[in-house]
Motif scaffolding. Structure first.
Motif, PDB file in Angstrom:
ATOM      1  N   ALA A   1      16.412 -12.856  -2.864  1.00  0.00           N
ATOM      2  CA  ALA A   1      16.696 -12.281  -4.182  1.00  0.00           C
ATOM      3  C   ALA A   1      15.519 -11.471  -4.723  1.00  0.00           C
ATOM      4  O   ALA A   1      15.705 -10.477  -5.423  1.00  0.00           O
ATOM      5  CB  ALA A   1      17.062 -13.388  -5.171  1.00  0.00           C
ATOM      6  N   SER A   2      14.297 -11.892  -4.441  1.00  0.00           N
ATOM      7  CA  SER A   2      13.108 -11.213  -4.987  1.00  0.00           C
ATOM      8  C   SER A   2      12.459 -10.364  -3.910  1.00  0.00           C
ATOM      9  O   SER A   2      12.219 -10.825  -2.801  1.00  0.00           O
ATOM     10  CB  SER A   2      12.112 -12.242  -5.522  1.00  0.00           C
ATOM     11  OG  SER A   2      11.741 -13.127  -4.491  1.00  0.00           O
ATOM     12  N   GLN A   3      12.182  -9.127  -4.242  1.00  0.00           N
ATOM     13  CA  GLN A   3      11.542  -8.220  -3.299  1.00  0.00           C
ATOM     14  C   GLN A   3      10.046  -8.491  -3.240  1.00  0.00           C
ATOM     15  O   GLN A   3       9.394  -8.697  -4.253  1.00  0.00           O
ATOM     16  CB  GLN A   3      11.778  -6.772  -3.712  1.00  0.00           C
ATOM     17  CG  GLN A   3      13.253  -6.368  -3.699  1.00  0.00           C
ATOM     18  CD  GLN A   3      13.438  -4.923  -4.100  1.00  0.00           C
ATOM     19  OE1 GLN A   3      12.494  -4.262  -4.520  1.00  0.00           O
ATOM     20  NE2 GLN A   3      14.673  -4.449  -3.964  1.00  0.00           N
ATOM     21  N   GLY A   4       9.508  -8.495  -2.025  1.00  0.00           N
ATOM     22  CA  GLY A   4       8.074  -8.668  -1.849  1.00  0.00           C
ATOM     23  C   GLY A   4       7.644 -10.103  -1.729  1.00  0.00           C
ATOM     24  O   GLY A   4       6.521 -10.375  -1.303  1.00  0.00           O
ATOM     25  N   ALA A   5       8.495 -11.048  -2.105  1.00  0.00           N
ATOM     26  CA  ALA A   5       8.121 -12.456  -2.017  1.00  0.00           C
ATOM     27  C   ALA A   5       8.238 -12.934  -0.576  1.00  0.00           C
ATOM     28  O   ALA A   5       9.219 -12.643   0.105  1.00  0.00           O
ATOM     29  CB  ALA A   5       9.019 -13.295  -2.914  1.00  0.00           C
ATOM     30  N   ARG A   6       7.241 -13.641  -0.122  1.00  0.00           N
ATOM     31  CA  ARG A   6       7.236 -14.150   1.242  1.00  0.00           C
ATOM     32  C   ARG A   6       7.117 -15.665   1.236  1.00  0.00           C
ATOM     33  O   ARG A   6       6.403 -16.227   0.412  1.00  0.00           O
ATOM     34  CB  ARG A   6       6.067 -13.555   2.034  1.00  0.00           C
ATOM     35  CG  ARG A   6       6.184 -12.053   2.262  1.00  0.00           C
ATOM     36  CD  ARG A   6       5.059 -11.564   3.153  1.00  0.00           C
ATOM     37  NE  ARG A   6       5.197 -10.146   3.451  1.00  0.00           N
ATOM     38  CZ  ARG A   6       4.351  -9.475   4.232  1.00  0.00           C
ATOM     39  NH1 ARG A   6       3.303 -10.113   4.772  1.00  0.00           N
ATOM     40  NH2 ARG A   6       4.542  -8.187   4.444  1.00  0.00           N
ATOM     41  N   PRO A   7       7.799 -16.326   2.145  1.00  0.00           N
ATOM     42  CA  PRO A   7       7.707 -17.784   2.185  1.00  0.00           C
ATOM     43  C   PRO A   7       6.346 -18.246   2.693  1.00  0.00           C
ATOM     44  O   PRO A   7       5.674 -17.542   3.442  1.00  0.00           O
ATOM     45  CB  PRO A   7       8.819 -18.170   3.176  1.00  0.00           C
ATOM     46  CG  PRO A   7       8.994 -16.973   4.048  1.00  0.00           C
ATOM     47  CD  PRO A   7       8.732 -15.787   3.165  1.00  0.00           C
ATOM     48  N   THR A   8       5.972 -19.412   2.279  1.00  0.00           N
ATOM     49  CA  THR A   8       4.717 -19.991   2.751  1.00  0.00           C
ATOM     50  C   THR A   8       4.873 -20.393   4.219  1.00  0.00           C
ATOM     51  O   THR A   8       5.992 -20.491   4.739  1.00  0.00           O
ATOM     52  CB  THR A   8       4.367 -21.230   1.914  1.00  0.00           C
ATOM     53  OG1 THR A   8       5.402 -22.216   2.090  1.00  0.00           O
ATOM     54  CG2 THR A   8       4.265 -20.866   0.438  1.00  0.00           C
ATOM     55  N   PRO A   9       3.754 -20.624   4.905  1.00  0.00           N
ATOM     56  CA  PRO A   9       3.858 -21.048   6.310  1.00  0.00           C
ATOM     57  C   PRO A   9       4.720 -22.298   6.494  1.00  0.00           C
ATOM     58  O   PRO A   9       5.462 -22.411   7.487  1.00  0.00           O
ATOM     59  CB  PRO A   9       2.407 -21.314   6.707  1.00  0.00           C
ATOM     60  CG  PRO A   9       1.613 -20.406   5.819  1.00  0.00           C
ATOM     61  CD  PRO A   9       2.350 -20.373   4.515  1.00  0.00           C
ATOM     62  N   GLY A  10       4.629 -23.221   5.543  1.00  0.00           N
ATOM     63  CA  GLY A  10       5.431 -24.431   5.643  1.00  0.00           C
ATOM     64  C   GLY A  10       6.920 -24.146   5.543  1.00  0.00           C
ATOM     65  O   GLY A  10       7.727 -24.698   6.298  1.00  0.00           O
ATOM     66  N   VAL A  11       7.289 -23.264   4.609  1.00  0.00           N
ATOM     67  CA  VAL A  11       8.694 -22.896   4.444  1.00  0.00           C
ATOM     68  C   VAL A  11       9.186 -22.123   5.660  1.00  0.00           C
ATOM     69  O   VAL A  11      10.317 -22.324   6.127  1.00  0.00           O
ATOM     70  CB  VAL A  11       8.892 -22.075   3.154  1.00  0.00           C
ATOM     71  CG1 VAL A  11      10.318 -21.551   3.059  1.00  0.00           C
ATOM     72  CG2 VAL A  11       8.563 -22.916   1.927  1.00  0.00           C
ATOM     73  N   SER A  12       8.352 -21.247   6.179  1.00  0.00           N
ATOM     74  CA  SER A  12       8.730 -20.486   7.386  1.00  0.00           C
ATOM     75  C   SER A  12       8.984 -21.420   8.559  1.00  0.00           C
ATOM     76  O   SER A  12       9.951 -21.247   9.316  1.00  0.00           O
ATOM     77  CB  SER A  12       7.628 -19.495   7.742  1.00  0.00           C
ATOM     78  OG  SER A  12       7.445 -18.538   6.712  1.00  0.00           O
ATOM     79  N   ALA A  13       8.119 -22.423   8.723  1.00  0.00           N
ATOM     80  CA  ALA A  13       8.298 -23.386   9.810  1.00  0.00           C
ATOM     81  C   ALA A  13       9.599 -24.162   9.636  1.00  0.00           C
ATOM     82  O   ALA A  13      10.323 -24.410  10.603  1.00  0.00           O
ATOM     83  CB  ALA A  13       7.110 -24.342   9.858  1.00  0.00           C
TER      84      ALA A  13
END
Length: 258
Positions: free
Chosen positions: A76-88
């Motif tokens: 929903a938000s442009q430019g926001a990136r997940p943290t390494p923990g969320v990505s994992a």
């Protein structure tokens, strides 16, 4: 979670839930794969594992929902990136979901292949392969039975489309090139020489054109594929062309003499 004496721990209940989830993630899918392998090794149709299949499907739905919920804020938000923990977390969930899908496909595809093998082992006769009381029939679900019937009907439809005078028009419609009549006749003769229901599943070329067989039950006078007629009496041994006795061997009327 709580922190005590500088150490980080899980609240009781939350810890048990997390451990249970991650210890079971993928275990049920692996069980289906193991059962598929066992079915291949034993050349048999095992009872349908309804509970495990439902568990894997339910687990897959939960994983898909978890992925959607976790990824929603970043979509929903442009430019926001997940943290390494969320990505994992997203990667692990996506891989587990893909593995569940592959396991379900392998499990059900193997059941289909086993049913097809059983069908051809009995010479392409559904009544012989899936008769009442047989182990294969007892382990079949209603969906397995529907597939077996549909597959048998499809094979019979294909065979009858090439056999019998009434199917000549269907063969002509099936053949797109009707100009070369000589080539068409050769193809029809070739198909007429193929008996889909007499060869079983062994596709290796036969070593001998003639075989010794012993008759296990009186059959009386039988017309061979060559047009010759012979009287087959129980207990007697005959030296006949392999193509003439293949269907008899499958039906149990005669047995090969090694």
């Amino acid at each position: 979670m709580r922190e005590s004496n500088g150490s980080v721990g899980f609240i009781k209940g939350e810890e048990d839930s997390d451990r249970s989830f991650y210890s079971m993630l993928g275990d049920n899918a692996q069980q289906l794969v193991v059962e598929s392998h066992r079915s291949i090794q034993t050349r048999s149709l095992l009872p349908y594992n309804t509970n495990t299949v439902r568990t894997v499907i339910r687990e897959s739905h939960n994983l898909a929902q978890s992925i959607s919920t976790t990824a929603a804020p970043f979509e929903a938000s442009q430019g926001a990136r997940p943290t390494p923990g969320v990505s994992a977390e997203l990667i692990v969930s996506a891989l587990a979901l893909a593995r569940n899908k592959r396991a379900l496909y392998v499990y059900h595809q193997e059941r289909i292949e086993t049913i097809k093998d059983k069908f051809w082992e009995k010479g392409g006769v559904a009544s012989n392969a899936f008769a009442q009381g047989m182990e294969t029939r007892q382990n079949m679900t209603t969906f397995d039975e529907a597939f077996a019937k549909g597959y048998s009907d499809l094979c019979l439809q294909f065979k009858t489309s090439w056999y019998g005078g009434s199917s000549r028009r269907e063969r002509d419609e099936f053949m797109e090139d009707e100009e070369d009549e000589e080539e068409e006749d050769e193809l029809v003769q070739l198909m007429d020489a193929v008996d889909l229901f007499g060869g079983g599943t062994d596709i290796a070329p036969p070593k001998d054109l003639m075989v010794d067989v012993r008759v296990t039950k009186d059959m009386g006078e039988v017309e061979l594929l060559s047009g010759n007629r012979i009287n087959l009496e129980k207990g007697k041994q005959y030296f006949l062309p392999r193509e003439d006795v293949e269907a008899m061997v499958v039906s149990g009327a005669v047995e090969l003499v090694e």
